[in-house]
Design an enzyme around this catalytic site. Structure first.
Site, PDB file in Angstrom:
ATOM      1  N   LYS A  20      24.462  18.964  24.746  1.00  0.00           N
ATOM      2  CA  LYS A  20      24.004  18.640  23.391  1.00  0.00           C
ATOM      3  C   LYS A  20      24.362  17.180  23.055  1.00  0.00           C
ATOM      4  CE  LYS A  20      24.372  23.493  21.901  1.00  0.00           C
ATOM      5  NZ  LYS A  20      25.050  24.443  20.976  1.00  0.00           N
ATOM      6  N   TYR A  60      15.398  27.543  19.138  1.00  0.00           N
ATOM      7  CA  TYR A  60      16.351  28.348  18.362  1.00  0.00           C
ATOM      8  C   TYR A  60      15.658  29.281  17.365  1.00  0.00           C
ATOM      9  CZ  TYR A  60      20.510  25.817  20.088  1.00  0.00           C
ATOM     10  OH  TYR A  60      21.524  25.309  20.861  1.00  0.00           O
ATOM     11  N   PHE A  68      23.047  28.362   8.879  1.00  0.00           N
ATOM     12  CA  PHE A  68      23.366  27.113   9.582  1.00  0.00           C
ATOM     13  C   PHE A  68      22.159  26.511  10.316  1.00  0.00           C
ATOM     14  CE2 PHE A  68      24.529  30.667  12.415  1.00  0.00           C
ATOM     15  CZ  PHE A  68      23.798  30.357  13.567  1.00  0.00           C
ATOM     16  N   ARG A 113      33.677  24.773  26.765  1.00  0.00           N
ATOM     17  CA  ARG A 113      33.977  24.675  25.326  1.00  0.00           C
ATOM     18  C   ARG A 113      35.471  24.785  25.057  1.00  0.00           C
ATOM     19  NH1 ARG A 113      28.969  28.629  23.496  1.00  0.00           N
ATOM     20  NH2 ARG A 113      27.364  27.010  23.266  1.00  0.00           N
ATOM     21  N   ASN A 123      29.670  22.100  19.780  1.00  0.00           N
ATOM     22  CA  ASN A 123      30.210  22.821  20.941  1.00  0.00           C
ATOM     23  C   ASN A 123      29.620  22.375  22.287  1.00  0.00           C
ATOM     24  OD1 ASN A 123      27.764  24.095  20.651  1.00  0.00           O
ATOM     25  ND2 ASN A 123      28.593  26.133  20.296  1.00  0.00           N
ATOM     26  N   HIS A 126      24.702  24.099  25.751  1.00  0.00           N
ATOM     27  CA  HIS A 126      23.923  25.330  25.561  1.00  0.00           C
ATOM     28  C   HIS A 126      23.723  26.019  26.902  1.00  0.00           C
ATOM     29  CE1 HIS A 126      20.635  28.068  24.528  1.00  0.00           C
ATOM     30  NE2 HIS A 126      20.085  27.676  25.669  1.00  0.00           N
ATOM     31  N   GLU A 137      13.145  29.349  28.246  1.00  0.00           N
ATOM     32  CA  GLU A 137      13.660  28.038  27.836  1.00  0.00           C
ATOM     33  C   GLU A 137      13.322  26.947  28.864  1.00  0.00           C
ATOM     34  OE1 GLU A 137      17.795  28.875  26.983  1.00  0.00           O
ATOM     35  OE2 GLU A 137      17.272  30.123  25.260  1.00  0.00           O
TER      36      GLU A 137
HETATM   37  N1  UDP Z   1      26.005  27.684  15.482  1.00  0.00           N
HETATM   38  C1  UDP Z   1      26.548  27.130  14.335  1.00  0.00           C
HETATM   39  N2  UDP Z   1      27.223  27.947  13.474  1.00  0.00           N
HETATM   40  C2  UDP Z   1      27.379  29.285  13.698  1.00  0.00           C
HETATM   41  C3  UDP Z   1      26.809  29.845  14.865  1.00  0.00           C
HETATM   42  C4  UDP Z   1      26.126  29.021  15.738  1.00  0.00           C
HETATM   43  O1  UDP Z   1      26.430  25.927  14.105  1.00  0.00           O
HETATM   44  O2  UDP Z   1      28.006  29.970  12.886  1.00  0.00           O
HETATM   45  C5  UDP Z   1      25.285  26.809  16.429  1.00  0.00           C
HETATM   46  C6  UDP Z   1      26.128  26.460  17.666  1.00  0.00           C
HETATM   47  O3  UDP Z   1      25.812  25.121  18.052  1.00  0.00           O
HETATM   48  C7  UDP Z   1      25.638  27.454  18.694  1.00  0.00           C
HETATM   49  C8  UDP Z   1      24.147  27.515  18.342  1.00  0.00           C
HETATM   50  O4  UDP Z   1      24.124  27.463  16.915  1.00  0.00           O
HETATM   51  O5  UDP Z   1      25.890  27.020  20.015  1.00  0.00           O
HETATM   52  C9  UDP Z   1      23.416  28.743  18.819  1.00  0.00           C
HETATM   53  O6  UDP Z   1      24.088  29.875  18.356  1.00  0.00           O
HETATM   54  P1  UDP Z   1      24.331  31.130  19.316  1.00  0.00           P
HETATM   55  O7  UDP Z   1      24.851  32.242  18.488  1.00  0.00           O
HETATM   56  O8  UDP Z   1      23.101  31.378  20.130  1.00  0.00           O
HETATM   57  O9  UDP Z   1      25.546  30.619  20.258  1.00  0.00           O
HETATM   58  P2  UDP Z   1      25.581  30.214  21.804  1.00  0.00           P
HETATM   59  O10 UDP Z   1      24.598  31.078  22.520  1.00  0.00           O
HETATM   60  O11 UDP Z   1      25.240  28.744  21.886  1.00  0.00           O
HETATM   61  O12 UDP Z   1      27.007  30.467  22.225  1.00  0.00           O
HETATM   62 MG    MG Z   2      22.559  31.445  22.137  1.00  0.00          MG
END
Ligand code: UDP
Ligand code: MG
Length: 160
Positions: A20, A60, A68, A113, A123, A126, A137
């Site tokens: 990212k 997304y 968010f 992470r 974080n 992805h 994707e």
């Molecule tokens: N995210 C955020 N706040 C939250 C949850 C997710 O900003 O409370 C962002 C974060 O960058 C995360 C992305 O949205 O990596 C996608 O969320 P997901 O639940 O798919 O998490 P991931 O698969 O990336 O662990």
């Molecule tokens: Mg995810």
């Protein structure tokens, strides 16, 4: 362990991994690529890319209703990202383990992470959450001619 999970861990899969904008700005690109490379997965696609808003929203789309979401789209489009396609047996779940859980403060030390980030909204990386989403994707972020098939010289030393 459920039989279908064991089966999916034995199959060749593809996953979409993305550094990212914060990962790029913080100089973590080499470190992040290195984790997947050293593990023994095969890189099949790689590019630096400024993501348009529309693509970020499509990527997304399942999170569209989340509070968010607007900030997430702003974050992902705030600077270039590094797009990667990786292939390997069980790569989807394994990459998620290498990455660690969504909140970096809860991610285990030793994960990307867990070692390199402190906040969910920053974080650094992805990873696709299922083999189906891996395919979806990769098709979303890459054109067909950007994906290369090749045989790593180390292949016989990774799997018997
Ligand atoms: N995210 C955020 N706040 C939250 C949850 C997710 O900003 O409370 C962002 C974060 O960058 C995360 C992305 O949205 O990596 C996608 O969320 P997901 O639940 O798919 O998490 P991931 O698969 O990336 O662990
Ligand atoms: Mg995810």
């Amino acid at each position: 362990f459920l039989p279908h999970l064991v089966a999916s861990m034995e199959e060749v899969q593809e996953t979409y991994i993305m550094v990212k904008p914060d990962g790029l700005q913080r100089g973590l690109v080499g470190e992040i690529i290195s984790r997947f490379e050293k593990k023994g997965f095969k890189l099949t696609g790689l590019k630096l890319f400024q993501c348009p808003k529309q693509l970020a929203e499509e990527h997304y789309k399942d999170l569209k209703a989340k509070p968010f979401f607007p900030k997430l789209i702003e974050y992902i489009t705030s600077g270039p990202v590094v797009c990667m396609a990786w292939e390997g047996v069980g790569v989807v779940a394994s990459a998620r383990k290498l990455i660690g859980v969504t909140n970096p403060l809860q991610a285990e030390p030793g994960t990307i992470r867990g070692d390199l980030a402190v906040q969910t909204g920053r974080n650094v990386v992805h990873g696709s959450d299922s083999p189906e989403n891996g395919k979806r994707e990769i098709a979303l972020w890459f054109t067909e001619d950007e994906i290369c098939q090749w045989t790593p010289a180390q292949a016989p030393w990774l799997r018997e």
